[in-house]
Design an enzyme around this catalytic site. Structure first.
Site, PDB file in Angstrom:
ATOM      1  N   SER A   1       0.807  -1.348   0.115  1.00 22.20           N
ATOM      2  CA  SER A   1      -0.020   0.204   0.058  1.00 22.20           C
ATOM      3  C   SER A   1       0.827   1.314   0.176  1.00 22.20           C
ATOM      4  O   SER A   1       1.758   1.544  -0.703  1.00 22.20           O
ATOM      5  CB  SER A   1      -1.124  -0.206   1.213  1.00 22.20           C
ATOM      6  OG  SER A   1      -2.018   0.947   1.009  1.00 22.20           O
TER       7      SER A   1
ATOM      8  N   ASP B   1      -5.540  -3.460  -2.880  1.00 26.00           N
ATOM      9  CA  ASP B   1      -4.630  -3.216  -1.879  1.00 26.00           C
ATOM     10  C   ASP B   1      -4.111  -4.547  -1.181  1.00 26.00           C
ATOM     11  O   ASP B   1      -4.632  -5.163  -0.751  1.00 26.00           O
ATOM     12  CB  ASP B   1      -5.333  -2.229  -0.770  1.00 26.00           C
ATOM     13  CG  ASP B   1      -4.286  -1.793   0.221  1.00 26.00           C
ATOM     14  OD1 ASP B   1      -3.378  -2.056   0.484  1.00 26.00           O
ATOM     15  OD2 ASP B   1      -4.578  -0.197   0.230  1.00 26.00           O
TER      16      ASP B   1
END
Length: 319
Positions: free
Chosen positions: A73, A187
């Site tokens: 991320s 993600d």
């Protein structure tokens, strides 16, 4: 007869040369043991991830070299910019953010896989990272993402750096998924919030993890709860006022819980050699305008562990 020093990887020498008086002792400057470079596992945490910039600054200041980066991320975003030589630009951008500027970067979408398309952010990245390929970086870099349809953990190790970063931070429900090579990627924090396992797979001798969610909830607990309605005693208000949590707040808090619980499980099974825990619990996932605070706290945490890091390097020094 040939003698090969496997530990040092020296070229073979003849027996006469090996026994000659000109043979240098093992700890001359030419044969000085090498301290291992750090393999950094930069964890996810949205706005808290600006703390990674502070960590990298403290390591640079102390002269501690980084050998590879695995990022999830925002950890991928910071790590990728660092290895691409664009950390200064990223820090300037982060420190310049205000709530108004953040709003200007968000492109609301209707009918897509997320509230935000992310193209305005992509355009900003293209100003500095266009045409940069992951395999062209001077050190190994891995961006962790999640394959939406299968739930597989995906390690992005080549191709467009920008695409890899976008896929790694594509928070479900917020950013649209990234479609790449017949995969739909979101993600990486859904499967591996602090990717120490990636560094282990690359056989790195000294793995340091930066966990952004360490102090969010404290120790986990199981609570037994009675769901029956409790009677209201005389004199008490007949209505209990509860703070309302909107849709976005609910999604953010749920993602906090997911990241924290998965981080604990993954790190317990594959612990780093050393973990850094910047204190960031009061910084919300969406408070990107608090970059200065997050960077400073990351710097302070890393600086306070420099002596420990150098001691670990001595322990892991290669012969």
């Amino acid at each position: 007869m040939l003698n090969w020093n496997w530990n040092r990887g020296e070229a073979p020498t003849s027996g006469a040369d090996a026994n000659s008086g000109g043979n240098k002792p093992p700890h001359t400057p030419e044969h000085k043991p090498k301290k291992p470079k750090l393999a950094l596992a930069l964890g996810g945490g949205a706005a808290r991830g600006w703390a990674h910039i502070g960590v990298l600054r403290a390591l640079e200041e102390a002269g501690i070299e980084v050998g590879m980066v695995a990022g999830t991320s925002i950890g991928a975003l910071v790590g990728g910019c660092y290895l691409a030589g664009k950390l200064d630009e990223l820090e300037n951008f982060a420190r310049s953010l205000t709530m108004r500027r953040i709003a200007g970067l968000l492109d609301l979408t209707i009918g897509g896989g997320g509230l935000l398309g992310g193209m305005r952010l992509t355009k900003r990245m293209q100003e500095h990272l266009e045409d940069v390929a992951i395999e062209d970086l001077d050190r190994p870099f891995v961006a962790v993402a999640t394959e939406l349809h299968s739930g597989h953990e995906v390690w992005i190790t080549s191709g467009s750096l920008i695409t890899g970063l976008r896929a790694s931070y594509a928070l479900p429900g917020i950013f649209e998924p990234v479609k790449c090579n017949n995969r739909t990627l979101v993600d990486g924090a859904l499967v591996n919030p602090v990717p120490t396992s990636v560094c282990r797979a690359y056989e790195q001798p000294l793995v340091v993890a930066i966990n952004l969610n360490y102090d969010i909830f404290g120790r986990s607990a199981v609570v037994k709860h009675n769901a029956s309605v409790q009677p209201v005693h005389q004199g008490q208000h007949t209505k209990v006022q509860e703070a309302r949590i909107g849709m976005t707040g609910t999604m953010v808090q749920a993602f906090n819980i997911i990241q924290e619980r998965i981080s604990r499980a993954r790190l317990a099974g594959d612990p780093p050699d050393l973990a850094l825990h910047p204190r960031l619990s009061d910084i919300g996932l969406s408070e990107f305008h608090r970059a200065g605070e997050a960077i400073d706290r990351g710097y302070q945490e890393a600086q306070s562990r420099i002596t420990e890091l150098k001691r670990m390097q001595e322990i892991f020094t290669l012969p």
